[in-house]
Write a protein that holds these residues in place. Structure first.
Motif, mmCIF file in Angstrom:
data_model
loop_
_atom_site.group_PDB
_atom_site.id
_atom_site.type_symbol
_atom_site.label_atom_id
_atom_site.label_comp_id
_atom_site.label_asym_id
_atom_site.label_seq_id
_atom_site.Cartn_x
_atom_site.Cartn_y
_atom_site.Cartn_z
ATOM 1 N N ALA A 43 0.837 -1.205 0.000
ATOM 2 C CA ALA A 43 0.000 0.000 0.000
ATOM 3 C C ALA A 43 0.871 1.255 0.000
ATOM 4 O O ALA A 43 0.566 2.232 -0.693
ATOM 5 C CB ALA A 43 -0.938 -0.003 1.207
ATOM 6 N N TRP A 44 1.971 1.231 0.758
ATOM 7 C CA TRP A 44 2.890 2.370 0.759
ATOM 8 C C TRP A 44 3.468 2.601 -0.634
ATOM 9 O O TRP A 44 3.662 3.729 -1.060
ATOM 10 C CB TRP A 44 4.039 2.142 1.736
ATOM 11 C CG TRP A 44 3.663 2.117 3.187
ATOM 12 C CD1 TRP A 44 2.455 2.440 3.746
ATOM 13 C CD2 TRP A 44 4.509 1.730 4.259
ATOM 14 N NE1 TRP A 44 2.509 2.274 5.102
ATOM 15 C CE2 TRP A 44 3.760 1.838 5.453
ATOM 16 C CE3 TRP A 44 5.828 1.290 4.345
ATOM 17 C CZ2 TRP A 44 4.286 1.542 6.708
ATOM 18 C CZ3 TRP A 44 6.355 0.997 5.590
ATOM 19 C CH2 TRP A 44 5.585 1.126 6.761
ATOM 20 N N LEU A 45 3.751 1.516 -1.348
ATOM 21 C CA LEU A 45 4.337 1.643 -2.686
ATOM 22 C C LEU A 45 3.386 2.327 -3.662
ATOM 23 O O LEU A 45 3.827 2.982 -4.613
ATOM 24 C CB LEU A 45 4.747 0.264 -3.225
ATOM 25 C CG LEU A 45 5.899 -0.413 -2.487
ATOM 26 C CD1 LEU A 45 6.059 -1.845 -2.955
ATOM 27 C CD2 LEU A 45 7.190 0.367 -2.668
ATOM 28 N N SER A 49 1.879 9.907 -1.960
ATOM 29 C CA SER A 49 2.609 10.764 -1.020
ATOM 30 C C SER A 49 3.916 10.111 -0.545
ATOM 31 O O SER A 49 4.673 10.721 0.196
ATOM 32 C CB SER A 49 1.725 11.093 0.190
ATOM 33 O OG SER A 49 1.497 9.935 0.974
ATOM 34 N N LYS A 50 4.159 8.880 -0.982
ATOM 35 C CA LYS A 50 5.363 8.155 -0.553
ATOM 36 C C LYS A 50 6.260 7.801 -1.743
ATOM 37 O O LYS A 50 6.825 6.711 -1.814
ATOM 38 C CB LYS A 50 4.960 6.900 0.228
ATOM 39 C CG LYS A 50 4.225 7.226 1.526
ATOM 40 C CD LYS A 50 3.704 5.997 2.200
ATOM 41 C CE LYS A 50 2.963 6.323 3.477
ATOM 42 N NZ LYS A 50 1.820 7.208 3.309
ATOM 43 N N LYS A 51 6.395 8.730 -2.669
ATOM 44 C CA LYS A 51 7.222 8.497 -3.867
ATOM 45 C C LYS A 51 8.680 8.196 -3.501
ATOM 46 O O LYS A 51 9.337 7.389 -4.151
ATOM 47 C CB LYS A 51 7.175 9.713 -4.798
ATOM 48 C CG LYS A 51 5.825 9.942 -5.432
ATOM 49 C CD LYS A 51 5.620 9.011 -6.573
ATOM 50 C CE LYS A 51 4.350 9.395 -7.301
ATOM 51 N NZ LYS A 51 3.809 8.321 -8.074
ATOM 52 N N ASN A 55 10.961 5.001 -4.672
ATOM 53 C CA ASN A 55 12.288 5.104 -5.303
ATOM 54 C C ASN A 55 13.331 4.291 -4.532
ATOM 55 O O ASN A 55 14.129 3.566 -5.132
ATOM 56 C CB ASN A 55 12.730 6.561 -5.386
ATOM 57 C CG ASN A 55 11.886 7.361 -6.348
ATOM 58 O OD1 ASN A 55 11.271 6.816 -7.259
ATOM 59 N ND2 ASN A 55 11.829 8.661 -6.153
ATOM 60 N N ARG A 56 13.328 4.408 -3.212
ATOM 61 C CA ARG A 56 14.298 3.664 -2.398
ATOM 62 C C ARG A 56 14.028 2.158 -2.478
ATOM 63 O O ARG A 56 14.958 1.359 -2.547
ATOM 64 C CB ARG A 56 14.261 4.139 -0.949
ATOM 65 C CG ARG A 56 14.803 5.540 -0.785
ATOM 66 C CD ARG A 56 14.939 5.995 0.628
ATOM 67 N NE ARG A 56 14.042 5.342 1.571
ATOM 68 C CZ ARG A 56 13.748 5.822 2.762
ATOM 69 N NH1 ARG A 56 14.252 6.953 3.170
ATOM 70 N NH2 ARG A 56 12.937 5.165 3.567
ATOM 71 N N TYR A 57 12.766 1.770 -2.464
ATOM 72 C CA TYR A 57 12.378 0.360 -2.553
ATOM 73 C C TYR A 57 12.827 -0.226 -3.894
ATOM 74 O O TYR A 57 13.393 -1.324 -3.951
ATOM 75 C CB TYR A 57 10.859 0.246 -2.391
ATOM 76 C CG TYR A 57 10.321 -1.158 -2.416
ATOM 77 C CD1 TYR A 57 10.163 -1.883 -1.243
ATOM 78 C CD2 TYR A 57 9.945 -1.771 -3.604
ATOM 79 C CE1 TYR A 57 9.657 -3.179 -1.247
ATOM 80 C CE2 TYR A 57 9.433 -3.062 -3.624
ATOM 81 C CZ TYR A 57 9.293 -3.756 -2.444
ATOM 82 O OH TYR A 57 8.802 -5.039 -2.479
#
Length: 149
Positions: A43-45, A49-51, A55-57
């Motif tokens: 869900a975070w992916l 608002s969690k771009k 990117n880090r993932y």
């Protein structure tokens, strides 16, 4: 009873990415009691608002894949000391699974089909070819014509 964390924070996100990059599977990471569930991470992916997390993932997954490539070498080198067919087949399976994953996740580097650049007739300046290159070009054209007939 306290539930698993589901609210995003940079500390959890960083730990997830570092552990992925080090080779841990997401389901293994999320089995830890202080970690969110895999559904929460997914869900975070997809959360706009969690771009930065996305990117880090993504970068961590690439690093994980390159780690798998290194593991293939270690597994293969260790197979030489395997003392039973069971151990040899286990090592083969581990290496083959990693190779298959790499071929799907990074096909440009680890895929079965090499990428070939095709030069069309219009892009080729025949005046700059040596006699040998021109002969090879003509033979290739003849072969292509014969194959298409």
């Amino acid at each position: 009873m306290i539930g698993r964390p589901c609210k995003y924070n940079d500390q959890l996100a960083s730990e997830i990415c570092w552990r992925l990059a080090a080779g841990d599977a997401l389901h293994k990471i999320c089995n830890d009691k202080h970690m969110p569930s895999t559904v929460t991470v997914y869900a975070w992916l997809f959360d706009d608002s969690k771009k930065e997390f996305l990117n880090r993932y993504t970068q961590a997954r690439k690093m994980q894949a390159y780690g798998w490539a290194d593991q293939i070498i270690s597994i293969s080198d260790g197979a030489a000391s395997a003392d039973t067919m069971v151990a040899i087949n286990r090592d083969r399976l581990k290496a083959d699974n990693r190779k298959w994953l790499l071929s799907k996740l990074i096909p440009s580097k680890y895929g079965d089909k090499p990428e070939v650049e095709v030069i069309t007739d219009t892009a080729l300046d025949k005046n700059k070819l040596s006699d040998e290159e021109l002969d090879q070009y003509i033979m290739l054209l003849k072969k292509m014509k014969k194959d298409s007939d």
